[in-house]
Design an enzyme around this catalytic site. Structure first.
Site, PDB file in Angstrom:
ATOM      1  N   GLY A 355     -15.398   6.174   5.071  1.00 13.50           N
ATOM      2  CA  GLY A 355     -14.495   6.508   6.269  1.00 13.50           C
ATOM      3  C   GLY A 355     -12.944   6.947   5.611  1.00 13.50           C
ATOM      4  O   GLY A 355     -12.484   6.725   4.684  1.00 13.50           O
ATOM      5  N   GLY A 357      -8.999   8.476   7.163  1.00 13.27           N
ATOM      6  CA  GLY A 357      -8.314   8.767   8.306  1.00 13.27           C
ATOM      7  C   GLY A 357      -6.661   9.063   8.158  1.00 13.27           C
ATOM      8  O   GLY A 357      -6.466   9.210   6.806  1.00 13.27           O
ATOM      9  N   GLY A 358      -5.529   8.910   8.967  1.00 14.28           N
ATOM     10  CA  GLY A 358      -4.320   8.982   8.698  1.00 14.28           C
ATOM     11  C   GLY A 358      -3.787   7.974   7.721  1.00 14.28           C
ATOM     12  O   GLY A 358      -2.908   8.272   6.940  1.00 14.28           O
ATOM     13  N   TYR A 359      -4.270   6.757   7.813  1.00 12.94           N
ATOM     14  CA  TYR A 359      -3.850   5.800   6.971  1.00 12.94           C
ATOM     15  C   TYR A 359      -4.369   5.965   5.249  1.00 12.94           C
ATOM     16  O   TYR A 359      -3.551   5.857   4.199  1.00 12.94           O
ATOM     17  CB  TYR A 359      -4.436   4.505   7.205  1.00 12.94           C
ATOM     18  CG  TYR A 359      -4.081   3.252   6.397  1.00 12.94           C
ATOM     19  CD1 TYR A 359      -2.992   2.663   6.597  1.00 12.94           C
ATOM     20  CD2 TYR A 359      -4.896   2.779   5.464  1.00 12.94           C
ATOM     21  CE1 TYR A 359      -2.523   1.371   5.691  1.00 12.94           C
ATOM     22  CE2 TYR A 359      -4.668   1.690   4.601  1.00 12.94           C
ATOM     23  CZ  TYR A 359      -3.479   0.897   4.540  1.00 12.94           C
ATOM     24  OH  TYR A 359      -3.265  -0.111   3.943  1.00 12.94           O
ATOM     25  N   GLY A 360      -5.500   6.431   5.253  1.00 11.03           N
ATOM     26  CA  GLY A 360      -6.240   6.450   3.810  1.00 11.03           C
ATOM     27  C   GLY A 360      -7.646   6.483   3.953  1.00 11.03           C
ATOM     28  O   GLY A 360      -8.457   7.106   4.804  1.00 11.03           O
ATOM     29  N   LYS A 361      -8.251   5.744   3.165  1.00 10.72           N
ATOM     30  CA  LYS A 361      -9.862   5.692   2.954  1.00 10.72           C
ATOM     31  C   LYS A 361     -10.393   4.315   3.008  1.00 10.72           C
ATOM     32  O   LYS A 361      -9.598   3.623   2.582  1.00 10.72           O
ATOM     33  CB  LYS A 361     -10.186   6.635   1.700  1.00 10.72           C
ATOM     34  CG  LYS A 361     -10.122   8.070   1.735  1.00 10.72           C
ATOM     35  CD  LYS A 361     -10.872   8.789   0.629  1.00 10.72           C
ATOM     36  CE  LYS A 361     -10.782  10.198   0.818  1.00 10.72           C
ATOM     37  NZ  LYS A 361     -11.553  11.135  -0.267  1.00 10.72           N
ATOM     38  N   ASP A 472      -1.898  -3.991  19.654  1.00 11.16           N
ATOM     39  CA  ASP A 472      -2.683  -2.577  19.423  1.00 11.16           C
ATOM     40  C   ASP A 472      -4.213  -2.793  19.901  1.00 11.16           C
ATOM     41  O   ASP A 472      -5.040  -2.445  19.182  1.00 11.16           O
ATOM     42  CB  ASP A 472      -2.547  -2.191  18.070  1.00 11.16           C
ATOM     43  CG  ASP A 472      -2.934  -0.601  18.080  1.00 11.16           C
ATOM     44  OD1 ASP A 472      -2.695   0.177  19.057  1.00 11.16           O
ATOM     45  OD2 ASP A 472      -2.765  -0.158  16.828  1.00 11.16           O
TER      46      ASP A 472
END
Length: 670
Positions: A355, A357-361, A472
């Site tokens: 996976g 995303g914006g944070y990383g992998k 969140d």
């Protein structure tokens, strides 16, 4: 209930009640323990006819009348213990029973003098004696112990403590032999440095544990274990990698003794003596040069001390000034080295990339024990803020609940920020609601996922110390395990509530648009009710399979406008997800919508607490004919059927949906 074989309900504050009439229906029952539970009346004779019944302990209740065992009692009975009750008679029908019947401190024994065996306690030395037999007698010296295979060594010892057993015949020594064989086969199959194991001195226990067993594990090919060997053995017990025979033994813990005979100890005294002589000679030479080299020597010693500190302290790289806080205070999590994680992921190979995303992998890794882990690795250009990283580590390491994702550790070296979690194979709730995962969610599955997520959040609010506000809650932060149990995840924005902050915390607004509490957004005052609002939005997402904000429409407003309680399904057919099964009105769906709408009330004071939400969802589940305490979240379709065709990785892009800081404006989500 047909498969229930052990029932422990002792020392519970039940209301005064007769012996349950459904006891004789428990055909698989072997053990019943209900001490001090306010039972009254007579135990029906038919109860003792259960074919597998072995042990009945009903001490300290209000049972009365005449005890009748009947002619067709189970041939496996070992003990009937009814001490401290009000039983006035015992009809033994002239029989001599081969099992223990204990009626001490009942009127049948105290009202008149009697020599009946059932008015006396059995001998106190009735615990079974067992000791793993050696192949032959082998004398050992120097404090070593002979192993079952006749080798003298220093074993690793400790106590196995079993919380539950599926048998009550403690005198049957084959039970211990089977456990012993299972341990031996486990160590062999996992290639651990173990020659043999020995079990001894089983002891009956009470309260938290039912059986204690002394265990000795002998090293293979040497006289003692090295530190790695002891660590590996302790790990398989602490991580529950070893599973005892499930048809006999329940949950357990292992209490290991301190080991003092490591094979990789520092050099022996002879070598030490040689080293001292060499050191003395070298010292004389150094003394001659000391005045010249004192500056260089001091400098090098300082650098060496700094290097040793960094190597011995896993938090040495944590810069409190740059990282917005002090060293994280951990409970139960560990610091992994970069090299360890590199090895567990096969050098962060593409095959283990599950996976991004914006944070990383996110990478899948495999520990030496075989346990799968998920490693969340930040990209260098988009690292989480130091405060958020530290918050997530501290909070997750402190919370332990089956509906909250478990943090195993973290890595903070070589400029990396990595979090190591338990591996949750079925990804996020968002994936399943959108159809990406291939998992079909019918009404019962959605209810069980909802109650799991609610229980996790209620734990954070009311039982964590200090209480935690998640900030969140959303469908991408609810993960589903292999049995579709919900787990609350992603604590990067969470806020602990200290004793001085009861009620609310004034803080910068953070969260995800669509789930954000308007009251928190407007006042910047954070309370547990802010999470309740987000959870209400999540509930609406669960029944509609729509994102909170979709094509400019806000789900809360859309439901509120369309809702008509005088009509079937509140007139929400066009909004509800048809895959729930709307042809036959799902039981409790309208109550579910009512609860969701109460969670998204404008004023936080009018919203329920999460514990109240949990209770209401449990009521809805019972109305739908479900057991709120069922372990899995599988519904009417089988799990295998539901997951066929699912090709998405469990950690998809959507699980990294943006969560962040919002400006202090007065705009309500539309």
């Amino acid at each position: 209930m047909n498969s229930l074989n052990t029932l422990y309900l002792s020392n519970n504050s039940f209301d005064l009640a007769d012996v349950p009439s459904w006891f004789p229906a428990l055909q698989a029952l072997t053990t019943l323990m209900m001490e001090h539970t306010q039972l009254q009346g007579q135990v029906p004779a038919t109860f003792f006819e259960l074919p597998n019944l072995q042990t009945v302990v009903l001490k300290g209740n209000r049972l009365n009348g005449t005890l009748e065992i009947g002619p067709s009692f189970s041939n496996q009975l070992k003990t009937i213990d009814l001490q401290y009750n009000s039983i006035t008679g015992f009809n033994d029908r002239g029989r001599t029973y081969k099992f223990d019947i204990i009626l001490v401190d009942n009127p049948v024994c105290t009202a008149r003098e009697t020599t009946s065996t059932y008015c006396e306690l059995p001998p106190s030395n009735s615990s079974p004696s067992y000791l793993t037999p050696p192949s032959k007698t082998c004398p050992c010296s120097s404090g070593q112990i002979s192993s079952p295979s006749c080798g003298c060594a220093y074993p690793y010892t400790g106590t196995l403590k079993f919380r539950a057993l599926l048998f009550s015949d403690f005198g049957n020594l084959t039970r211990y032999k089977e456990l012993e064989q299972s341990l031996g086969q486990f160590f062999l199959s996992h290639q651990l440095p173990v020659d043999s194991v020995s079990l001894s001195y089983p002891k009956r226990a009470s309260f938290e544990y039912r059986l204690l067993l002394d265990l000795a594990v002998f090293p293979s090919g040497q006289k003692s274990f090295n530190r790695t060997g002891i660590s590996m053995i302790a790990s398989v017990f602490s991580n529950q990698t070893f599973k005892p025979p499930k048809e006999l033994f329940g949950p357990y813990v292992f209490d290991g003794d301190e080991y003092e005979h490591f094979s990789d100890e520092p050099a022996n005294s002879k070598k030490s003596s040689i080293a001292i002589k060499i050191g003395a000679t070298a010292g004389a030479s150094v003394l001659f040069l000391l005045l010249v080299l004192v500056g260089i020597y001091a400098y090098r010693q300082k650098k060496r001390a700094e290097r040793a500190t960094k190597e011995s302290n896993p938090f040495a790289h944590w810069d409190s000034k740059k990282s917005s806080g002090s060293i994280p205070q951990l409970k139960g999590a560990r610091c992994f080295s970069f090299e360890e994680l590199k090895k567990y992921t096969n050098n962060f190979s593409e095959a283990n990339d599950i996976g991004s995303g914006g944070y990383g992998k996110v990478y899948r890794g495999t520990l030496p024990s075989g346990e799968l882990i998920a490693i969340k690795r930040a990209q260098q250009r988009s690292m989480q803020g130091g405060l958020e990283f530290k918050t997530e580590i501290e909070l997750l390491s402190r919370v332990h609940h089956k509906n909250v994702v478990s943090l195993l550790g973290f890595c903070f070296e070589r400029g990396e920020q990595m979090l190591i979690y338990e591996y949750v194979p079925n990804g996020s709730l968002s994936d399943s609601l959108s159809g990406k995962s291939g998992i079909r969610l019918d009404w019962t599955r959605r209810l069980k996922i909802t109650v799991g997520a609610a229980r996790g959040l209620a734990y954070l609010h009311e039982l964590a110390n200090p209480p935690i506000i998640h900030r969140d809650i959303k469908s991408t932060n609810i993960l589903l395990d292999e049995r579709l149990n919900a787990k609350v995840a992603d604590f990067g924005l969470s806020k602990p509530m200290g004793d001085s902050e009861k009620g609310h915390v004034t803080t910068q607004v953070k969260g995800t648009m669509g789930y954000l509490d308007p009251e928190y957004y407007m006042t910047q005052q954070l309370t547990e009710k802010s999470d309740v609002y987000s959870f209400g939005v999540l509930m609406l997402e669960i029944v509609t399979a729509r994102k909170p904000i979709e094509r400019g429409k806000y789900i809360v407003r859309e439901v509120r406008l369309a809702m008509d309680k005088t009509k079937s399904l509140y007139n929400l057919q066009e909004i509800l997800d048809a895959s729930i099964g709307l042809a036959a009105t799902p039981k409790g769906l309208e109550m579910f919508v009512d609860l969701a709408m109460s969670c998204v009330e404008e004023s936080g004071a009018n919203r329920p607490t999460m514990s109240e939400v949990v209770k209401e969802i449990e009521n809805i589940m019972q109305l739908a004919g479900m057991n709120p305490n069922a372990e899995s979240a599988s519904g009417s379709a089988t799990y295998e059927e539901a997951t066929k065709g699912g090709s998405l990785h469990p950690y998809s892009d959507d699980s990294f949906a943006y969560s962040g800081v919002f400006p202090a404006s007065k705009i309500e989500p539309q």
